[in-house]
Design an enzyme around this catalytic site. Structure first.
Site, mmCIF file in Angstrom:
data_model
loop_
_atom_site.group_PDB
_atom_site.id
_atom_site.type_symbol
_atom_site.label_atom_id
_atom_site.label_comp_id
_atom_site.label_asym_id
_atom_site.label_seq_id
_atom_site.Cartn_x
_atom_site.Cartn_y
_atom_site.Cartn_z
ATOM 1 N N SER A 150 46.349 38.069 42.104
ATOM 2 C CA SER A 150 46.350 36.779 42.803
ATOM 3 C C SER A 150 47.134 35.762 41.995
ATOM 4 O O SER A 150 47.216 35.851 40.762
ATOM 5 C CB SER A 150 44.910 36.279 42.988
ATOM 6 O OG SER A 150 44.875 34.931 43.422
ATOM 7 N N TYR A 163 36.836 34.351 39.123
ATOM 8 C CA TYR A 163 37.708 35.150 39.989
ATOM 9 C C TYR A 163 39.120 35.174 39.418
ATOM 10 O O TYR A 163 39.740 36.233 39.286
ATOM 11 C CB TYR A 163 37.709 34.558 41.397
ATOM 12 C CG TYR A 163 38.694 35.186 42.350
ATOM 13 C CD1 TYR A 163 38.375 36.344 43.043
ATOM 14 C CD2 TYR A 163 39.951 34.609 42.568
ATOM 15 C CE1 TYR A 163 39.276 36.919 43.930
ATOM 16 C CE2 TYR A 163 40.851 35.171 43.450
ATOM 17 C CZ TYR A 163 40.515 36.328 44.125
ATOM 18 O OH TYR A 163 41.415 36.899 44.996
#
Length: 258
Positions: A150, A163
Site C-alpha cells: 500500500s 496497518y
C-alpha cells in the site's frame, strides 16, 4: 465490477493457475478477473462461503475458469486446504497473489491493544509467509508471486498507523523472498494508492478526505481496482520475466519514498 475490454488484453496466462487471496471483492476480485480474462484458471478465496459463491458465479459468467475456496489466511488448516485443493484440481500453481489484509483499528500506535497489533501483523504479514511456505513446493519454474502492499507503507497515516507499518514490512519481505525463491520464482510487490472500495470506504466516502487524497496525486484522482489489477497482471506475467524483488507504486504520483 469495473469492465476491462477483452479486446484490449492478451492471453498471457493461458494454461496457468493463479491463486488470489481475499479475492471476492475490491482489488482482489479485480485481480482475479484480470488474470482470468487473460486465460488463467483462478482460485479465489474469502472467509465467507456466501462471498466465495457469489464471486465464482460472476467470474464464470465471464467465461473464466474458477475455483472458489473458503480461506481465512490466519487459519493454518484453511491455508493448507487452499493450496491442497488447488493442486488436487489443477496439479500445479503458477501465480500467487497475496492480497489479504486487515485494519481493525484507527487508534494511534501507542494506544493500540496488543491483541490488535498481533491480529494486524498476523493477517497482513505473517500469513503471506506461511501461505508461501505451503505453496512453494508446488510452484513451477517461471512462477510468480505478487504481494499487495500500500502507499501507506511509505508514510503510515495516523489513522492507519499499524496497518501502514505492516505494509512497509511487505516491501522488505518482497526483497527477502525474491532472493530466497530465485532463480525459479520471481517475487514482486504492488503498492496501491487509495481506491474507493469497501475496505477504504471509511476514508473515501468523506468528501473532504477524498478531495485531500486526490490533491496529493499528480493525476488528481483516486485509483481504480482495474488500475491495480493491470499492474499486478504485468508483474505476474512473463512480460516482467527479468523483474524481481521490486515494488511498483500505483498511486497516481502520490509521493512514495521511504
Amino acid at each position: 465490477m469495473e469492465k476491462t475490454s477483452k479486446k484490449m488484453i492478451g492471453r498471457r496466462f493461458e494454461g496457468k493457475v493463479a491463486i488470489v487471496t481475499a479475492s471476492t471483492q475490491g482489488i482482489g476480485f479485480a485481480i482475479a478477473y484480470r488474470l482470468g480474462l487473460e486465460g488463467a484458471a483462478v482460485v479465489i478465496s474469502s472467509r465467507k462461503q456466501k462471498n466465495v459463491d457469489e464471486a465464482v458465479e460472476k467470474l464464470k459468467a465471464q467465461g473464466i475458469e474458477v475455483l472458489g475456496v473458503v480461506c481465512h489466511v490466519s487459519n493454518s488448516k484453511q491455508r493448507k486446504n487452499l493450496i491442497d485443493t488447488t493442486v488436487k484440481k489443477y496439479g500445479k500453481i503458477d501465480v500467487v497473489v497475496s492480497n489479504a489484509a486487515a485494519n481493525p483499528s484507527t487508534d494511534a500506535l501507542l494506544e493500540t491493544q496488543e491483541s490488535v497489533l498481533d491480529k494486524i501483523w498476523e493477517i497482513n504479514v505473517k500469513a503471506s509467509i506461511l501461505l508461501l511456505q505451503e505453496a512453494a513446493p508446488h510452484l513451477q519454474k517461471g512462477s510468480s508471486v505478487v504481494l499487495i502492499s500500500s502507499i501507506t507503507g511509505y508514510q503510515p497515516p495516523a489513522s492507519m498507523a499499524m496497518y501502514g507499518v505492516t505494509k512497509t514490512a511487505l516491501l522488505g519481505l518482497t526483497k527477502a523472498l525474491a532472493e530466497e525463491m530465485a532463480p525459479y520464482v520471481r517475487v514482486n510487490c504492488v503498492a496501491p494508492g487509495f481506491v474507493p472500495t469497501n475496505f477504504a470506504d471509511y476514508l473515501t466516502r468523506n468528501e473532504d478526505i477524498r478531495n485531500s487524497l486526490e490533491e496529493k496525486t499528480f493525476l488528481k484522482r483516486l485509483g481504480t481496482t482495474q488500475d491495480m489489477a493491470s499492474a499486478t497482471a504485468f508483474l505476474a506475467s512473463d512480460d516482467a520475466s527479468y523483474i524481481t524483488g521490486e515494488t511498483v507504486v500505483v498511486a497516481g504520483g502520490t509521493p512514495s519514498r521511504l
